[in-house]
Write an enzyme that holds these catalytic residues in place. Structure first.
Site, PDB file in Angstrom:
ATOM      1  N   CYS A   1      28.506 -16.876  35.636  1.00  0.00           N
ATOM      2  CA  CYS A   1      29.108 -18.201  35.720  1.00  0.00           C
ATOM      3  C   CYS A   1      29.160 -18.693  37.159  1.00  0.00           C
ATOM      4  CB  CYS A   1      30.522 -18.181  35.137  1.00  0.00           C
ATOM      5  SG  CYS A   1      31.294 -19.813  35.223  1.00  0.00           S
TER       6      CYS A   1
ATOM      7  N   HIS B   1      30.218  -9.810  31.468  1.00  0.00           N
ATOM      8  CA  HIS B   1      29.479  -9.795  32.727  1.00  0.00           C
ATOM      9  C   HIS B   1      29.748  -8.449  33.387  1.00  0.00           C
ATOM     10  CE1 HIS B   1      29.566 -14.494  33.029  1.00  0.00           C
ATOM     11  NE2 HIS B   1      28.752 -14.052  32.099  1.00  0.00           N
TER      12      HIS B   1
ATOM     13  N   ASN C   1      25.138 -11.083  33.834  1.00  0.00           N
ATOM     14  CA  ASN C   1      25.317 -10.748  32.431  1.00  0.00           C
ATOM     15  C   ASN C   1      24.912  -9.294  32.202  1.00  0.00           C
ATOM     16  OD1 ASN C   1      25.918 -13.409  30.990  1.00  0.00           O
ATOM     17  ND2 ASN C   1      24.129 -13.966  32.206  1.00  0.00           N
TER      18      ASN C   1
ATOM     19  N   ARG D   1      20.354 -19.729  28.976  1.00  0.00           N
ATOM     20  CA  ARG D   1      21.137 -20.784  29.636  1.00  0.00           C
ATOM     21  C   ARG D   1      22.075 -20.189  30.673  1.00  0.00           C
ATOM     22  NH1 ARG D   1      26.531 -21.214  30.208  1.00  0.00           N
ATOM     23  NH2 ARG D   1      26.574 -20.148  28.205  1.00  0.00           N
ATOM     24  N   ASP D   2      22.767 -19.141  30.315  1.00  0.00           N
ATOM     25  CA  ASP D   2      23.692 -18.506  31.253  1.00  0.00           C
ATOM     26  C   ASP D   2      22.917 -17.802  32.366  1.00  0.00           C
ATOM     27  OD1 ASP D   2      26.195 -17.890  32.198  1.00  0.00           O
ATOM     28  OD2 ASP D   2      26.464 -16.135  30.941  1.00  0.00           O
TER      29      ASP D   2
ATOM     30  N   HIS E   1      31.209 -11.616  25.353  1.00  0.00           N
ATOM     31  CA  HIS E   1      30.267 -12.115  26.359  1.00  0.00           C
ATOM     32  C   HIS E   1      30.706 -11.471  27.669  1.00  0.00           C
ATOM     33  CE1 HIS E   1      27.558 -15.373  28.016  1.00  0.00           C
ATOM     34  NE2 HIS E   1      28.134 -14.879  29.110  1.00  0.00           N
TER      35      HIS E   1
END
Length: 298
Positions: A243, A212, A253, A12-13, A210
């Site tokens: 994002c 990046h 990511n 999804r990201d 999470h």
């Protein structure tokens, strides 16, 4: 004995900021391959305004087709569905197969407005509602603390703000939290410092990251978090994504393959069958080429 690690794969990201929409059947095929490779925790869908994130407008259909297409007897993994308001929550709770609701709570006022158009008080009230409703629906809840490792918007930031947020989440009985490096500002030292500073606030909380990052210091960041006790890692194959509200350029990511390699060095058991990654990595490269106009891999 090796320690068990929770890997949360985040298509999804990876997909949400792509300029071209991936067809539903391609998304479903990709998710099936992740499940076949042993991924038991997948951040797969979101329930947000199609006007803002058109890539995720088909989340209900993706989940329906995924459930229908799994082989008989195959278990559905944990599926995380991201929401940013109560309307999204209703959609997520009405979607079979979504087992966990995820919400990005930002400690940055600027980002909070850009991402969800909420004040701090409104966002905290929403978290309280999410907790109540997920308990009633027998779903799990994960809260992402955005900007946990730095703030590029010239606003107050420090580990003490992260610690206060975790204390509030603990009081709200949120049991799973992921500290997010939304804009890719963290260094390995900052990751270690934040984890060290907040450890007194996380009793009873499963605390993950999470991150990046570009590839140059991704391994050092993962190992810094691991050394401080983190056993939950969000990542995306090939490092695709980031994002779309954090700036003009997506900050990727951390690549799943880098996370797996780093954790293997310290003997951590992830449960992912690396021999089955060849096909899914090829599918990821194909998605990148078709829908990100062949942008280079991080």
């Amino acid at each position: 004995m090796s320690e068990s690690i929770k890997i949360i794969e985040c298509p999804r990201d990876a997909w949400q900021g792509l300029p071209d929409v991936i067809p539903v059947d391609e998304k479903v095929a990709y998710l099936r391959e992740l499940i076949a490779a042993g991924f038991q925790h997948i951040d797969a869908v979101s329930f947000v305004s199609p006007k803002h994130v058109k890539q995720m407008a088909d989340s209900e259909e993706v989940m329906r087709k995924l459930g229908d297409s799994l082989p008989a007897g195959a278990a559905m993994p944990e599926i995380i569905g991201i929401v940013v308001n109560e309307q999204g929550l209703r959609r997520a709770l009405d979607t079979p197969g979504v087992t966990t609701i995820g919400y990005p709570y930002s400690i940055s006022a600027y980002f909070r407005r850009a991402n969800a158009n909420m004040s701090r008080e409104e966002s905290r009230r929403l978290v309280e509602t999410l907790k109540k409703e997920t308990v009633a629906a027998k779903r799990d809840l994960v809260i992402y603390v955005s900007m946990a490792f730095g703030n590029p918007y010239d606003e107050p930031w420090g580990p003490e703000i992260v610690g206060e947020t975790l204390e509030w989440l603990k009081d709200t009985r949120v049991h799973t939290v992921s500290l997010a490096d939304t804009a890719g500002d963290a260094t390995p030292q900052i990751v270690a410092d934040v984890f060290s500073s907040v450890k007194e606030h996380v009793a009873g909380i499963e605390l993950g990251v999470h991150l990046h990052s570009g590839p140059q210091d991704a391994e050092d960041k993962i190992l810094a978090a691991y050394a401080m006790g983190c056993r939950r890692f969000d990542c995306a194959l090939t490092g695709l994504g980031g994002c779309p509200f954090a700036g003009d350029d997506l900050v990727g990511n951390i690549a799943t393959e880098q996370v797996l390699a780093a954790l293997a060095k310290v003997g951590a058991e992830t449960g992912i069958d690396s021999s089955k990654l060849t096909r899914i990595l090829a599918m990821t490269a194909e998605i990148r080429a078709k829908y990100l106009h062949a942008a280079p891999v991080n």
